[in-house]
Write a protein that holds these residues in place. Structure first.
Motif, PDB file in Angstrom:
ATOM      1  N   PHE A 185       5.390 -18.595   0.038  1.00 29.11           N
ATOM      2  CA  PHE A 185       5.279 -18.082   1.408  1.00 29.11           C
ATOM      3  C   PHE A 185       4.130 -18.806   2.087  1.00 29.11           C
ATOM      4  N   ASP A 186       4.439 -19.448   3.205  1.00 24.80           N
ATOM      5  CA  ASP A 186       3.440 -20.284   3.866  1.00 24.80           C
ATOM      6  C   ASP A 186       2.725 -19.567   5.004  1.00 24.80           C
ATOM      7  N   GLY A 187       2.912 -18.278   5.136  1.00 22.44           N
ATOM      8  CA  GLY A 187       2.276 -17.549   6.223  1.00 22.44           C
ATOM      9  C   GLY A 187       3.278 -17.145   7.275  1.00 22.44           C
ATOM     10  N   PRO A 242       6.126  -3.789  -6.579  1.00 20.70           N
ATOM     11  CA  PRO A 242       4.961  -4.423  -5.953  1.00 20.70           C
ATOM     12  C   PRO A 242       4.915  -5.905  -6.274  1.00 20.70           C
ATOM     13  N   ILE A 243       5.945  -6.642  -5.899  1.00 14.84           N
ATOM     14  CA  ILE A 243       5.999  -8.047  -6.284  1.00 14.84           C
ATOM     15  C   ILE A 243       5.695  -8.974  -5.121  1.00 14.84           C
ATOM     16  N   GLY A 244       5.697  -8.431  -3.898  1.00 15.49           N
ATOM     17  CA  GLY A 244       5.371  -9.280  -2.753  1.00 15.49           C
ATOM     18  C   GLY A 244       4.002  -9.930  -2.907  1.00 15.49           C
ATOM     19  N   PHE A 245       3.085  -9.189  -3.520  1.00 13.96           N
ATOM     20  CA  PHE A 245       1.715  -9.683  -3.691  1.00 13.96           C
ATOM     21  C   PHE A 245       1.658 -10.984  -4.479  1.00 13.96           C
ATOM     22  N   GLU A 280      -4.885 -13.587  -3.896  1.00 13.48           N
ATOM     23  CA  GLU A 280      -5.454 -12.329  -4.392  1.00 13.48           C
ATOM     24  C   GLU A 280      -5.915 -11.447  -3.231  1.00 13.48           C
ATOM     25  N   LYS A 281      -6.660 -12.050  -2.302  1.00 12.07           N
ATOM     26  CA  LYS A 281      -7.091 -11.334  -1.106  1.00 12.07           C
ATOM     27  C   LYS A 281      -6.144 -11.667   0.036  1.00 12.07           C
ATOM     28  N   PHE A 282      -5.698 -10.648   0.732  1.00 11.94           N
ATOM     29  CA  PHE A 282      -4.779 -10.885   1.848  1.00 11.94           C
ATOM     30  C   PHE A 282      -5.043  -9.837   2.901  1.00 11.94           C
ATOM     31  N   THR A 283      -4.597 -10.132   4.115  1.00 14.33           N
ATOM     32  CA  THR A 283      -4.770  -9.178   5.208  1.00 14.33           C
ATOM     33  C   THR A 283      -3.463  -8.444   5.448  1.00 14.33           C
ATOM     34  N   LEU A 284      -3.563  -7.311   6.125  1.00 18.51           N
ATOM     35  CA  LEU A 284      -2.342  -6.559   6.427  1.00 18.51           C
ATOM     36  C   LEU A 284      -1.390  -7.350   7.319  1.00 18.51           C
ATOM     37  N   PRO A 285      -1.874  -8.064   8.332  1.00 13.59           N
ATOM     38  CA  PRO A 285      -0.937  -8.896   9.101  1.00 13.59           C
ATOM     39  C   PRO A 285      -0.229  -9.924   8.226  1.00 13.59           C
ATOM     40  N   GLN A 286      -0.943 -10.495   7.248  1.00 16.33           N
ATOM     41  CA  GLN A 286      -0.281 -11.444   6.340  1.00 16.33           C
ATOM     42  C   GLN A 286       0.808 -10.748   5.530  1.00 16.33           C
ATOM     43  N   LEU A 287       0.485  -9.572   5.025  1.00 18.66           N
ATOM     44  CA  LEU A 287       1.456  -8.841   4.221  1.00 18.66           C
ATOM     45  C   LEU A 287       2.680  -8.473   5.052  1.00 18.66           C
ATOM     46  N   GLN A 288       2.415  -8.069   6.290  1.00 16.13           N
ATOM     47  CA  GLN A 288       3.544  -7.735   7.162  1.00 16.13           C
ATOM     48  C   GLN A 288       4.416  -8.954   7.441  1.00 16.13           C
ATOM     49  N   SER A 289       3.780 -10.084   7.711  1.00 19.43           N
ATOM     50  CA  SER A 289       4.554 -11.311   7.949  1.00 19.43           C
ATOM     51  C   SER A 289       5.423 -11.639   6.741  1.00 19.43           C
ATOM     52  N   LEU A 290       4.866 -11.410   5.557  1.00 20.60           N
ATOM     53  CA  LEU A 290       5.624 -11.670   4.343  1.00 20.60           C
ATOM     54  C   LEU A 290       6.887 -10.820   4.288  1.00 20.60           C
ATOM     55  N   ASN A 350       3.797   1.372  12.026  1.00 17.11           N
ATOM     56  CA  ASN A 350       4.542   2.002  10.942  1.00 17.11           C
ATOM     57  C   ASN A 350       4.303   1.279   9.621  1.00 17.11           C
ATOM     58  N   PHE A 351       4.228  -0.042   9.703  1.00 18.41           N
ATOM     59  CA  PHE A 351       4.032  -0.804   8.471  1.00 18.41           C
ATOM     60  C   PHE A 351       2.689  -0.489   7.822  1.00 18.41           C
ATOM     61  N   THR A 352       1.622  -0.553   8.597  1.00 19.13           N
ATOM     62  CA  THR A 352       0.309  -0.325   7.993  1.00 19.13           C
ATOM     63  C   THR A 352       0.199   1.111   7.483  1.00 19.13           C
TER      64      THR A 352
END
Lengths: 229, 229
Positions: free
Chosen positions: B23-25, B151-154, B159-169, B182-184
DNA sequence: TCAAAAGTGTTCTAGATACACCCATGT
DNA sequence: ACATGGGTGTATCTAGAACACTTTTGA
């Protein structure tokens, strides 16, 4: 590096093993045979066989299911490839496991006799050869997952079935009791069952209406994603 | 009948092919190589190889992933066994496909160069050899299904990620936009992320807090069944 | 001062759950 | 008449969906 010739590589025996599920009205069952050849001859085993040169794994599984049950067009699905080096005591054999769902009244008793096959409740299986216990456990989990979102439970029932029968089936698969009112409401609200003007009178004086699964109606709703239970 | 000797049976080449997700962001990507040997040499292909005598399929997949990425302990999972008779143009080869998730910043550029490997957005892949397109399609579906409850998206993020990054994923995997609030709320309510006292400042002036996945907390809630999104 | 992304609450709706009584019929 | 399993409705709770403004800060 990636310079490789196919010739240099090891060839392996590839088998297919089938977990055959049935439902007797109260228990989820599996059809198990007495293994007819060495190694482990005479022990309880899943029905299986080697893949032939001119068939893929699906075709091999269908052939093996036919050999044991006499049935064609059985609902089946690939489960997992089991590949541990020593899983078979006689040779390196990888096995592609399939799970299959049949109406327990439909199989050929004649063929079952020939293979010394028996139905066992899924939680009362005798120990099986090799890694077949693992296969059964995995098949059970997949069935539980799959039946929640796909209309495959019907494969385990006769064409005509009653709502109490269908509920018992889900209860057996999930190993948990379900509320009768909530169950009927949900399953009927899907709009994929047709009520017949005919009752099953064996198991109660009042009788319970028969229903049939309507695959055309199901096909029309597919896109929305279907939650069965 | 069931009287069989292993000797009489056909042996088959058994390969493993890996769908490697990154995942490139903004896009979900797959790592594809130029096939280094005949047949189909020079065409785009999944990374694969034959299973060796002394390894099972998981070990073969781990070895192949290591060969291409230089990474060990990659998250991976068996996907499906592809067994059609003519799927490989040179010989009968069955292939057990694996899908793998890596942090796209971690792989070895050196090894990637050697294999002429490239990342492609999952929806802009060039045509691949044999049935590898089918493998990718199946892997994508499995990823979508699996990431919803595990919990495999991680694995695809640092290791460190932001919520916007996780949402984009999640948006990239599901190919659908999600509501930020809703996501956060949902993801934080699971109680499996730890907020760090540190911000990512590359992608915004304000900066977004880093989080880390807490696998111990996740392990404790396991039994309840976890719905991620 | 403004542009750009981060962060944050409330209302509404739909689906899930919990729960108890009457009905039909054969004996 | 009664025992047995079949059939049915409502109230509550919870999770998901929809929706918009303020905050921070570097340029």
């Amino acid at each position: 590096m990636n310079i490789t010739s196919y010739k240099a590589h090891q060839r392996t025996l590839v088998a297919v093993d089938c977990i055959i599920f049935g439902f007797d009205g109260s228990d989820l069952q599996a059809l198990i045979i007495k293994r007819g050849f060495e190694p482990e001859k005479g022990k309880w085993s899943l029905m299986g066989g080697f893949i032939r040169e001119k068939e893929n794994a699906d075709e091999a599984a269908a052939r093996i299911l036919y050999q044991l049950t006499g049935l064609e067009n059985i609902y089946m699905e690939q489960l997992y490839a089991f590949t541990d080096i020593n899983r078979d005591s006689a040779a390196r054999v990888i096995s592609i496991a399939y799970f299959a769902l049949i109406n327990i009244r439909d199989y050929s008793e004649q063929l079952a006799l020939e293979h010394e096959a028996h139905w066992f409740p899924i939680n009362e299986l005798p120990p099986l050869v090799f890694d077949h216990d693992k296969m059964v456990a995995k098949a059970k989990r997949l069935l539980q997952r799959k039946v929640a979102t796909h209309p495959i439970g019907f494969e385990l029932l006769p064409e005509k079935f009653t709502l109490p029968q269908l509920q018992s089936l889900y209860e057996a698969i999930y190993e948990t009791p379900l509320d009768k009112r909530n169950f009927t409401r949900k399953i009927l609200s899907l709009g994929i069952l047709n009520k017949l003007n005919e009752k099953e009178k064996e198991s109660s004086r009042r009788g319970a209406y028969y229903y049939v699964f309507d695959s055309v109606k199901y096909g029309k709703m597919q896109s929305n994603g279907v939650k069965f239970i």
